[in-house]
Design a protein around this motif. Structure first.
Motif, PDB file in Angstrom:
ATOM      1  N   GLY A 162     -13.609  -1.414 -13.354  1.00  0.00           N
ATOM      2  CA  GLY A 162     -14.585  -1.188 -12.116  1.00  0.00           C
ATOM      3  C   GLY A 162     -14.179  -1.495 -10.785  1.00  0.00           C
ATOM      4  N   LEU A 163     -12.971  -1.903 -10.375  1.00  0.00           N
ATOM      5  CA  LEU A 163     -12.439  -2.131  -9.294  1.00  0.00           C
ATOM      6  C   LEU A 163     -12.417  -1.005  -8.246  1.00  0.00           C
ATOM      7  N   GLY A 164     -11.937   0.064  -8.700  1.00  0.00           N
ATOM      8  CA  GLY A 164     -12.341   1.507  -7.855  1.00  0.00           C
ATOM      9  C   GLY A 164     -13.534   1.486  -7.367  1.00  0.00           C
ATOM     10  N   SER A 165     -14.632   1.391  -8.166  1.00  0.00           N
ATOM     11  CA  SER A 165     -16.385   1.608  -7.760  1.00  0.00           C
ATOM     12  C   SER A 165     -16.316   0.607  -6.835  1.00  0.00           C
ATOM     13  N   GLN A 166     -15.942  -0.681  -7.159  1.00  0.00           N
ATOM     14  CA  GLN A 166     -16.202  -1.844  -6.128  1.00  0.00           C
ATOM     15  C   GLN A 166     -15.652  -1.588  -4.817  1.00  0.00           C
ATOM     16  N   LEU A 167     -14.480  -1.208  -4.610  1.00  0.00           N
ATOM     17  CA  LEU A 167     -13.845  -1.030  -3.629  1.00  0.00           C
ATOM     18  C   LEU A 167     -14.566   0.142  -2.584  1.00  0.00           C
ATOM     19  N   VAL A 168     -14.990   1.103  -3.255  1.00  0.00           N
ATOM     20  CA  VAL A 168     -15.958   2.053  -2.718  1.00  0.00           C
ATOM     21  C   VAL A 168     -17.190   1.475  -2.137  1.00  0.00           C
ATOM     22  N   ARG A 213     -10.260   5.820   3.263  1.00  0.00           N
ATOM     23  CA  ARG A 213      -8.938   6.030   3.313  1.00  0.00           C
ATOM     24  C   ARG A 213      -8.149   5.230   2.439  1.00  0.00           C
ATOM     25  N   LEU A 214      -7.033   5.906   1.675  1.00  0.00           N
ATOM     26  CA  LEU A 214      -5.998   5.041   0.850  1.00  0.00           C
ATOM     27  C   LEU A 214      -6.869   4.208  -0.190  1.00  0.00           C
ATOM     28  N   LEU A 215      -7.712   4.754  -1.077  1.00  0.00           N
ATOM     29  CA  LEU A 215      -8.176   4.194  -2.107  1.00  0.00           C
ATOM     30  C   LEU A 215      -7.011   4.155  -3.307  1.00  0.00           C
ATOM     31  N   ILE A 216      -6.490   2.907  -3.903  1.00  0.00           N
ATOM     32  CA  ILE A 216      -5.675   3.146  -4.884  1.00  0.00           C
ATOM     33  C   ILE A 216      -5.871   1.852  -5.700  1.00  0.00           C
ATOM     34  N   VAL A 217      -5.846   2.112  -7.211  1.00  0.00           N
ATOM     35  CA  VAL A 217      -6.029   0.836  -7.949  1.00  0.00           C
ATOM     36  C   VAL A 217      -4.533   0.878  -8.942  1.00  0.00           C
ATOM     37  N   VAL A 238       0.774  -1.231  -0.038  1.00  0.00           N
ATOM     38  CA  VAL A 238       0.068  -0.198   0.071  1.00  0.00           C
ATOM     39  C   VAL A 238       1.164   1.171   0.009  1.00  0.00           C
ATOM     40  N   VAL A 239       1.748   1.223   0.966  1.00  0.00           N
ATOM     41  CA  VAL A 239       2.531   2.505   1.166  1.00  0.00           C
ATOM     42  C   VAL A 239       3.515   2.590  -0.273  1.00  0.00           C
ATOM     43  N   VAL A 298      -3.469  -5.410  -6.639  1.00  0.00           N
ATOM     44  CA  VAL A 298      -3.670  -4.387  -7.609  1.00  0.00           C
ATOM     45  C   VAL A 298      -4.560  -3.542  -7.010  1.00  0.00           C
ATOM     46  N   GLY A 299      -4.780  -3.262  -5.802  1.00  0.00           N
ATOM     47  CA  GLY A 299      -5.727  -2.215  -5.348  1.00  0.00           C
ATOM     48  C   GLY A 299      -6.007  -2.416  -3.728  1.00  0.00           C
ATOM     49  N   SER A 300      -6.278  -1.191  -3.241  1.00  0.00           N
ATOM     50  CA  SER A 300      -6.823  -1.284  -1.584  1.00  0.00           C
ATOM     51  C   SER A 300      -7.727  -0.123  -1.300  1.00  0.00           C
ATOM     52  N   ILE A 301      -8.282  -0.300  -0.220  1.00  0.00           N
ATOM     53  CA  ILE A 301      -8.991   0.810   0.211  1.00  0.00           C
ATOM     54  C   ILE A 301      -9.385   0.365   1.955  1.00  0.00           C
ATOM     55  N   PHE A 302      -9.708   1.662   2.469  1.00  0.00           N
ATOM     56  CA  PHE A 302      -9.652   1.305   4.281  1.00  0.00           C
ATOM     57  C   PHE A 302     -11.015   2.151   4.558  1.00  0.00           C
ATOM     58  N   VAL A 303     -11.618   1.564   5.705  1.00  0.00           N
ATOM     59  CA  VAL A 303     -12.402   2.105   6.400  1.00  0.00           C
ATOM     60  C   VAL A 303     -11.936   2.367   7.814  1.00  0.00           C
TER      61      VAL A 303
END
Length: 314
Positions: free
Chosen positions: A249-255, A237-241, A171-172, A221-226
């Protein structure tokens, strides 16, 4: 001699829909538990696939069954919590995690398999042998006609899971590389991401917080946090693809996973901070119903930026 009547397109569609309803009723797919078990039809099929495949990964399971990545992720998480499955690193590729049944999972599958066998045997036993042959041949015809496509329409190429040791390093690093290359941000942004990730691990509350890691072909290939803000407010926090996984559609799925988790947890508001230059992410937030509530100019990460606060009422 009269010719065979040709059905209209609408009549063919209605006939297939009628057959679908008939079959779901016949196999008991609408019952809360399939075969008088605590498992749904989807859960039972997943147990079957794990039991009958030696090198099955979550990504392969998504492709095989055409399941939504988030939906499968939640089912596998429940199976792990109940002690039905575990993940084993692949000897051929350490990035891959092979799904395996525990002894308890094998017992659950064995019961389902036996009940399914007996139920079908009973169903066939009510028909004369000639009609059994007719039924089997008809099913082969259906399978042959509909099985011509190599891939399923609704299958996804990625899989979502919760974080594991080693994930925060990705992630970092990915934030540092991507934001430097795409926006010219300096290493102070990587330091900020590192601090956010460290705080998440050090203060992690699994009942109120969550991290999703997306994998594709064995690679992250991606991450996101609550992250918990207070009793009624959570932070996204930290949405990235990764660039190789964009356009799927991965970013939308993560959100969407963040929103659903926050609602289930009882939060009333989901808040995020971003910057105006991140147009793709902002587009996703807007489509999901987030509202821009504040803008502020600032100089950070070696750039003049406009910070934005977005909120979603849950």
């Amino acid at each position: 001699m009269q010719g065979v009547a040709v059905l209209s397109n609408e009549e063919r569609i209605n006939a297939v829909r009628h057959f679908n309803r008939f079959m779901t009723r016949q196999i008991g797919a609408l019952r809360e538990g399939l075969l008088h078990s605590p498992y749904s039809l989807t859960e039972s099929r997943i147990l079957f696939e794990i039991a009958n495949n030696d090198n099955l990964t979550a990504s392969k399971l998504i492709h095989e069954l055409g399941l939504d990545a988030g939906y499968l992720s939640r089912i596998l998480a429940r199976f792990e919590e109940k002690g039905l499955i575990y993940k084993e690193r692949s000897a051929a590729d350490a990035r891959q995690r092979i799904l395996k049944l525990t002894p308890e999972g094998a017992k659950a599958f064995s019961q389902l398999n036996e009940r399914s066998y007996n139920e079908i045997a009973e169903l066939l036993g009510e028909l004369p042998e000639s009609e059994q042959e007719q039924l089997v041949n008809a099913m082969k015809t259906v399978e042959g006609l509909l099985g011509k496509k190599e891939s399923l329409k609704y299958s996804g190429p990625y899989f979502l899971r919760q974080h594991e040791p080693g994930d925060m390093g990705w992630v970092v690093r990915q934030h540092g590389i991507s934001y430097s290359k795409e926006y010219g941000w300096d290493e102070s942004f990587e330091a900020l991401v590192s601090q956010i990730a460290a705080d998440f691990i050090n203060n992690f509350n699994p009942k109120r917080e969550r991290c999703w890691i997306a994998e594709m072909n064995g690679e992250i290939v991606g991450s996101i946090f609550v992250v918990e803000g207070d009793e009624y407010m959570a932070k996204l926090r930290l949405l990235i693809v990764d660039p190789k996984a964009r356009g799927l559609g991965l970013g939308s799925q993560l959100v969407e996973e963040c929103i659903n988790f926050s609602r289930r947890t009882g939060y009333k508001k989901l808040v995020l901070w971003t910057n105006s230059v991140l147009k793709e992410a902002r587009h996703i937030y807007q489509k999901k119903g987030f509202k821009l509530v504040n803008e502020e100019k600032h100089h950070s990460f070696g750039q003049d930026l406009i910070g934005e606060t977005w909120e979603l009422s849950l």
